[in-house]
Write an enzyme that holds these catalytic residues in place. Structure first.
Site, PDB file in Angstrom:
ATOM      1  N   THR A 262       0.375  -1.520  -0.084  1.00  0.00           N
ATOM      2  CA  THR A 262       0.344   0.195   0.321  1.00  0.00           C
ATOM      3  C   THR A 262       1.092   1.194   0.174  1.00  0.00           C
ATOM      4  O   THR A 262       1.936   1.359   0.417  1.00  0.00           O
ATOM      5  CB  THR A 262      -0.384   0.152   1.081  1.00  0.00           C
ATOM      6  OG1 THR A 262      -0.271   0.351   2.197  1.00  0.00           O
ATOM      7  CG2 THR A 262      -1.424  -1.169   1.687  1.00  0.00           C
TER       8      THR A 262
ATOM      9  N   GLY B 119       2.881  -1.178   4.981  1.00  0.00           N
ATOM     10  CA  GLY B 119       2.203   0.136   5.539  1.00  0.00           C
ATOM     11  C   GLY B 119       3.438   1.056   5.219  1.00  0.00           C
ATOM     12  O   GLY B 119       4.023   0.959   5.991  1.00  0.00           O
TER      13      GLY B 119
ATOM     14  N   VAL C  16       7.244  -2.418   7.047  1.00  0.00           N
ATOM     15  CA  VAL C  16       7.153  -1.111   7.252  1.00  0.00           C
ATOM     16  C   VAL C  16       8.137  -0.628   5.921  1.00  0.00           C
ATOM     17  O   VAL C  16       9.694  -0.511   6.207  1.00  0.00           O
ATOM     18  CB  VAL C  16       7.370  -0.342   8.439  1.00  0.00           C
ATOM     19  CG1 VAL C  16       8.157   1.125   8.672  1.00  0.00           C
ATOM     20  CG2 VAL C  16       7.137  -1.412   9.968  1.00  0.00           C
ATOM     21  N   LYS C  17       7.496   0.336   5.194  1.00  0.00           N
ATOM     22  CA  LYS C  17       7.886   0.960   4.269  1.00  0.00           C
ATOM     23  C   LYS C  17       8.443   2.588   4.252  1.00  0.00           C
ATOM     24  O   LYS C  17       7.565   3.145   4.868  1.00  0.00           O
ATOM     25  CB  LYS C  17       6.567   0.849   2.933  1.00  0.00           C
ATOM     26  CG  LYS C  17       6.721   1.017   1.598  1.00  0.00           C
ATOM     27  CD  LYS C  17       5.721   0.882   0.593  1.00  0.00           C
ATOM     28  CE  LYS C  17       5.428   0.946  -0.734  1.00  0.00           C
ATOM     29  NZ  LYS C  17       4.668   1.086  -1.469  1.00  0.00           N
ATOM     30  N   VAL C  18       9.272   2.294   3.901  1.00  0.00           N
ATOM     31  CA  VAL C  18       9.968   3.722   4.174  1.00  0.00           C
ATOM     32  C   VAL C  18      10.617   4.083   2.914  1.00  0.00           C
ATOM     33  O   VAL C  18      11.301   3.494   2.631  1.00  0.00           O
ATOM     34  CB  VAL C  18      11.364   2.962   4.887  1.00  0.00           C
ATOM     35  CG1 VAL C  18      12.150   4.939   5.300  1.00  0.00           C
ATOM     36  CG2 VAL C  18      10.748   2.564   6.786  1.00  0.00           C
TER      37      VAL C  18
END
Ligand code: E4P
Length: 218
Positions: free
Chosen positions: A27, A56, A82-84
């Site tokens: 996402t 996310g 965890v999207k960074v």
């Protein structure tokens, strides 16, 4: 190749999961905004549908805030990734998160050098955005090939997640290059399945089958 869906629409995710092809979900803030729902409840629901990795994205851009958000996201479910964003504080956060055993997806990658830095930070996934490069006249899939080559040169374990996919041709190239994952909009998943010769062939078989005489009962 692993196949992820790139959406925050739970209806699409349920449908793709029912096809039995879905390995994970990505996402981003734009996709979550399009649902009109809050980030946490959307991610919670997605994780209740899919066992595989669910990315996310953090909204923060400074180290401490990224870390706080990352911990909140990671607490949603064990399969959260965890999207960074690929910025200085983002890479620093990825290094710390990796040390804590939290999986990360480094997003908005547009160069092989950026991808190598993400791998050095310990990213679980790197997301090159191929469609957005095509949009500005650069070969997006060329970037993917360069990243796969660079990672092989140094034995990095970071998985190459082809993102911003716009068509089945991007998927074909992903398979040929040997990138680990492609994340696809729902529409492209449908396009992959459909072939006009399959439809014509099936229609002909069914028409011929109607001419087969019924077996006599003994
Ligand atoms: C990937 O993780 C991103 O969510 C996505 O693929 C971006 O795609 P777009 O360029 O079509 O917005």
């Amino acid at each position: 190749m692993k196949l992820f869906i790139d959406t925050a629409d739970v209806k699409e995710i349920r449908e793709a999961a029912a096809m039995g092809l879905l390995d994970g979900v990505t996402t981003n803030p734009s996709l979550v905004a399009a649902t009109g729902r809050d980030m946490r409840s959307v991610l919670q629901e997605i994780c209740s549908i899919v066992d595989g990795p669910v990315s996310g994205e953090v909204l923060a851009t400074t180290y401490k805030e990224i870390m706080d958000e990352a911990h909140d996201l990671a607490a949603i479910a064990p399969n959260i990734v965890v999207k960074v964003p690929l910025i200085e504080d983002g890479l620093r956060a990825v290094k710390t998160l990796t040390g804590e055993g939290i999986k990360t997806n480094v997003t908005l990658c547009f160069s092989p050098i950026q991808a190598v830095l993400a791998a050095k930070a310990g990213a679980t996934y790197i997301s090159p955005f191929v469609g957005r490069l095509d949009d500005v006249g650069h070969e997006g899939m060329e970037l993917v090939a360069q990243i796969v080559e660079a990672y092989a040169n140094y034995g990095y374990k970071t998985e190459v997640l082809v993102a911003s996919v716009r068509s089945p041709l991007h998927v074909l190239e992903t398979i040929r290059i040997g990138a680990h994952v492609a994340t696809l909009p729902f529409k492209v998943i449908h396009q992959l399945i459909k072939h006009p010769l399959t439809d014509v062939g099936l229609a002909r078989f069914l028409a011929d089958a109607a001419k087969i005489p019924a077996a006599k009962k003994s």
